[in-house]
Design a protein around this motif. Sequence first.
Motif, PDB file in Angstrom:
ATOM      1  N   ALA A  47      -7.828 109.203  65.410  1.00 35.72           N
ATOM      2  CA  ALA A  47      -8.180 107.751  65.525  1.00 35.72           C
ATOM      3  C   ALA A  47      -9.167 107.820  66.723  1.00 35.72           C
ATOM      4  CB  ALA A  47      -7.058 106.811  66.019  1.00 35.72           C
ATOM      5  N   LYS A  48      -9.099 108.773  67.708  1.00 35.70           N
ATOM      6  CA  LYS A  48     -10.132 108.790  68.840  1.00 35.70           C
ATOM      7  C   LYS A  48     -11.394 109.474  68.330  1.00 35.70           C
ATOM      8  CE  LYS A  48      -7.732 106.150  71.915  1.00 35.70           C
ATOM      9  NZ  LYS A  48      -8.351 105.192  72.621  1.00 35.70           N
ATOM     10  N   GLY A  49     -11.038 110.533  67.623  1.00 32.22           N
ATOM     11  CA  GLY A  49     -12.369 111.396  67.283  1.00 32.22           C
ATOM     12  C   GLY A  49     -12.659 112.641  68.198  1.00 32.22           C
ATOM     13  N   VAL A  50     -11.622 112.762  69.325  1.00 28.79           N
ATOM     14  CA  VAL A  50     -11.763 114.033  70.215  1.00 28.79           C
ATOM     15  C   VAL A  50      -9.858 114.446  70.521  1.00 28.79           C
ATOM     16  CG1 VAL A  50     -13.750 113.088  71.213  1.00 28.79           C
ATOM     17  CG2 VAL A  50     -11.696 112.394  72.142  1.00 28.79           C
ATOM     18  N   SER A  51     -10.100 115.528  70.732  1.00 28.24           N
ATOM     19  CA  SER A  51      -8.547 116.176  71.013  1.00 28.24           C
ATOM     20  C   SER A  51      -8.563 116.355  72.500  1.00 28.24           C
ATOM     21  CB  SER A  51      -8.409 117.491  70.401  1.00 28.24           C
ATOM     22  OG  SER A  51      -7.388 117.926  70.528  1.00 28.24           O
ATOM     23  N   ALA A  52      -7.668 115.759  73.359  1.00 27.58           N
ATOM     24  CA  ALA A  52      -7.836 115.748  74.599  1.00 27.58           C
ATOM     25  C   ALA A  52      -6.557 116.413  75.218  1.00 27.58           C
ATOM     26  CB  ALA A  52      -8.207 114.197  75.213  1.00 27.58           C
ATOM     27  N   TYR A  53      -6.921 116.618  76.590  1.00 24.32           N
ATOM     28  CA  TYR A  53      -5.981 117.171  77.567  1.00 24.32           C
ATOM     29  C   TYR A  53      -6.352 116.896  78.950  1.00 24.32           C
ATOM     30  CZ  TYR A  53      -9.091 120.930  78.426  1.00 24.32           C
ATOM     31  OH  TYR A  53     -10.702 121.796  78.355  1.00 24.32           O
ATOM     32  N   ILE A 110       4.307 126.080  75.762  1.00 26.29           N
ATOM     33  CA  ILE A 110       2.944 126.128  75.397  1.00 26.29           C
ATOM     34  C   ILE A 110       1.990 125.274  76.207  1.00 26.29           C
ATOM     35  CG2 ILE A 110       1.391 126.073  73.161  1.00 26.29           C
ATOM     36  CD1 ILE A 110       5.147 126.168  72.768  1.00 26.29           C
ATOM     37  N   ALA A 111       0.688 125.847  76.612  1.00 28.23           N
ATOM     38  CA  ALA A 111      -0.077 124.864  77.291  1.00 28.23           C
ATOM     39  C   ALA A 111      -0.724 123.912  76.535  1.00 28.23           C
ATOM     40  CB  ALA A 111      -1.185 125.942  77.790  1.00 28.23           C
ATOM     41  N   MET A 112      -0.890 122.801  77.225  1.00 29.59           N
ATOM     42  CA  MET A 112      -1.503 121.446  76.302  1.00 29.59           C
ATOM     43  C   MET A 112      -2.940 121.815  75.918  1.00 29.59           C
ATOM     44  SD  MET A 112       0.749 119.144  75.635  1.00 29.59           S
ATOM     45  CE  MET A 112      -0.734 117.910  75.197  1.00 29.59           C
ATOM     46  N   VAL A 140     -11.726 117.919  74.702  1.00 32.61           N
ATOM     47  CA  VAL A 140     -12.169 117.438  75.731  1.00 32.61           C
ATOM     48  C   VAL A 140     -11.003 117.441  76.980  1.00 32.61           C
ATOM     49  CG1 VAL A 140     -14.205 116.000  74.724  1.00 32.61           C
ATOM     50  CG2 VAL A 140     -12.015 115.071  75.521  1.00 32.61           C
ATOM     51  N   SER A 141     -11.443 117.630  78.142  1.00 41.09           N
ATOM     52  CA  SER A 141     -10.795 117.458  79.502  1.00 41.09           C
ATOM     53  C   SER A 141     -10.918 115.818  80.096  1.00 41.09           C
ATOM     54  CB  SER A 141     -10.968 118.572  80.489  1.00 41.09           C
ATOM     55  OG  SER A 141     -10.432 118.152  81.508  1.00 41.09           O
ATOM     56  N   LEU A 142      -9.756 115.483  80.261  1.00 38.82           N
ATOM     57  CA  LEU A 142      -9.799 113.805  80.750  1.00 38.82           C
ATOM     58  C   LEU A 142      -9.284 114.010  82.233  1.00 38.82           C
ATOM     59  CD1 LEU A 142      -8.489 111.878  77.867  1.00 38.82           C
ATOM     60  CD2 LEU A 142     -10.980 112.524  78.281  1.00 38.82           C
ATOM     61  N   SER A 143      -9.668 113.245  82.886  1.00 40.61           N
ATOM     62  CA  SER A 143      -9.006 112.794  84.231  1.00 40.61           C
ATOM     63  C   SER A 143      -7.942 112.060  84.095  1.00 40.61           C
ATOM     64  CB  SER A 143     -10.190 112.269  85.183  1.00 40.61           C
ATOM     65  OG  SER A 143     -10.218 111.077  84.616  1.00 40.61           O
ATOM     66  N   GLN A 144      -7.052 111.897  85.348  1.00 40.62           N
ATOM     67  CA  GLN A 144      -5.989 111.512  85.177  1.00 40.62           C
ATOM     68  C   GLN A 144      -6.105 109.588  85.046  1.00 40.62           C
ATOM     69  OE1 GLN A 144      -2.523 112.684  85.631  1.00 40.62           O
ATOM     70  NE2 GLN A 144      -2.084 110.723  84.911  1.00 40.62           N
ATOM     71  N   ALA A 196      -4.630 106.879  80.625  1.00 40.27           N
ATOM     72  CA  ALA A 196      -4.116 105.688  80.235  1.00 40.27           C
ATOM     73  C   ALA A 196      -4.827 104.994  78.857  1.00 40.27           C
ATOM     74  CB  ALA A 196      -3.694 104.588  81.154  1.00 40.27           C
ATOM     75  N   ASP A 197      -6.167 105.023  79.068  1.00 39.69           N
ATOM     76  CA  ASP A 197      -7.165 104.361  78.133  1.00 39.69           C
ATOM     77  C   ASP A 197      -6.993 105.395  76.620  1.00 39.69           C
ATOM     78  OD1 ASP A 197      -9.082 102.489  77.011  1.00 39.69           O
ATOM     79  OD2 ASP A 197     -10.374 104.373  77.210  1.00 39.69           O
ATOM     80  N   HIS A 198      -7.049 106.744  76.972  1.00 36.88           N
ATOM     81  CA  HIS A 198      -7.186 107.576  75.786  1.00 36.88           C
ATOM     82  C   HIS A 198      -5.823 107.698  75.041  1.00 36.88           C
ATOM     83  CE1 HIS A 198      -8.596 110.901  73.256  1.00 36.88           C
ATOM     84  NE2 HIS A 198      -7.273 111.285  73.392  1.00 36.88           N
ATOM     85  N   PHE A 199      -4.837 107.914  75.907  1.00 38.61           N
ATOM     86  CA  PHE A 199      -3.414 108.287  75.284  1.00 38.61           C
ATOM     87  C   PHE A 199      -2.534 107.154  75.090  1.00 38.61           C
ATOM     88  CE2 PHE A 199      -4.451 112.287  77.601  1.00 38.61           C
ATOM     89  CZ  PHE A 199      -4.417 113.363  76.407  1.00 38.61           C
ATOM     90  N   GLY A 200      -2.702 105.864  75.676  1.00 38.10           N
ATOM     91  CA  GLY A 200      -1.804 104.905  75.551  1.00 38.10           C
ATOM     92  C   GLY A 200      -0.380 105.167  76.170  1.00 38.10           C
ATOM     93  N   TRP A 201       0.538 104.888  75.278  1.00 32.77           N
ATOM     94  CA  TRP A 201       1.950 105.220  75.670  1.00 32.77           C
ATOM     95  C   TRP A 201       2.198 106.749  75.984  1.00 32.77           C
ATOM     96  CZ3 TRP A 201       4.913 108.343  72.810  1.00 32.77           C
ATOM     97  CH2 TRP A 201       4.468 108.660  71.379  1.00 32.77           C
ATOM     98  N   LEU A 202       1.288 107.482  75.213  1.00 34.75           N
ATOM     99  CA  LEU A 202       1.748 108.974  75.294  1.00 34.75           C
ATOM    100  C   LEU A 202       1.168 109.423  76.806  1.00 34.75           C
ATOM    101  CD1 LEU A 202       0.382 110.782  72.063  1.00 34.75           C
ATOM    102  CD2 LEU A 202       2.792 111.226  73.482  1.00 34.75           C
ATOM    103  N   SER A 203       0.563 108.621  77.430  1.00 33.99           N
ATOM    104  CA  SER A 203       0.061 108.874  78.691  1.00 33.99           C
ATOM    105  C   SER A 203       1.290 109.211  79.800  1.00 33.99           C
ATOM    106  CB  SER A 203      -1.019 107.928  79.504  1.00 33.99           C
ATOM    107  OG  SER A 203      -0.097 106.636  79.545  1.00 33.99           O
TER     108      SER A 203
END
Length: 300
Positions: free
Chosen positions: A178-184, A225-227, A243-247, A251-258
């Motif tokens: 949905a977001k178009g990027v794979s983040a950690y 296994i590393a994220m 992509v790498s995201l900051s803390q 919340a904006d990217h991961f939603g409840w998964l944050s």
Amino acid sequence: MRVFLTGATGFIGSRIVPELLAAGHQVLGLTRSDAGARSLAAQGAEAHRGDLEDLDSLRDGAAKSDAVIHTAFDHNFSNFVANCEKDKRVIEALGGALAGSDRLLLITSGVGMGSAEHGQPAKEDVFNTDHPNPRILSELTGAAMAEKGVKISVVRLPQVHDTVKQGLITPLIEQTRAKGVSAYLGEGRNRWSAAHVLDVAKLYRLALDKQEAGVRYNAVAEEGIAMREIAEVIGARLDVPVVSLSQEEAADHFGWLSIFAGLDMPASSEWTRAHLGWQPTGPGLIADLERMDYSQAAAA
């Protein structure tokens, strides 16, 4: 034994059914649908109609059985806290039907509850009652039922996987799509432990046969296994940037998964393997993610 199995038609429970039957047990499987009843009958199990909201049906199933394996859980994480409260009521109902007997109630929790401190692998002899995961309520309720004379043991789960589902990684894949990027987060060094679903099913059966009270088993094949590695595989298979995201961006990217995305959740199963003679043989998490049909996942 006649075993009452909640979640009998679910991802893990449906694999436990043939494990139990092959070992000579009878299975009374909880199901709320005609399709589920037909599926259980086709395997040689008996269907017990009911659901997690129908506590009387749960008590009845437990009362009719020699042991109970409880794997059912409402995985709507938008209502995670409420669903953990629901699991508390379920464990109380099942335990109430078994209190004062020698019949085992095998409940389910998460490996994180065995983490004594950040970055240390979770272990079976640790129960961190201050763990922030609301699922801790399952183990706290189990401990309370044990004090009331219920024979309780616990299976703690990591990310349980095959090429269709992978625990929290399944919604992560859909979020990536949905977001178009794979983040950690950050450097992506935080780890999640994992095990193949068939290995997990075998562990439940071994724990049932062991018939011990007051023990916790870690159903862990891979300690961590590393994220970043997980995100890179998902990104490659969906053909999206990694992509790498900051803390602050989490919340904006991961939603409840944050809640989970940045957690370091390694876990050891050294004691479980030695105690049960459990030797996981299934594919690893990354192998399943690489072999997964992502078009089918989208359709599902």
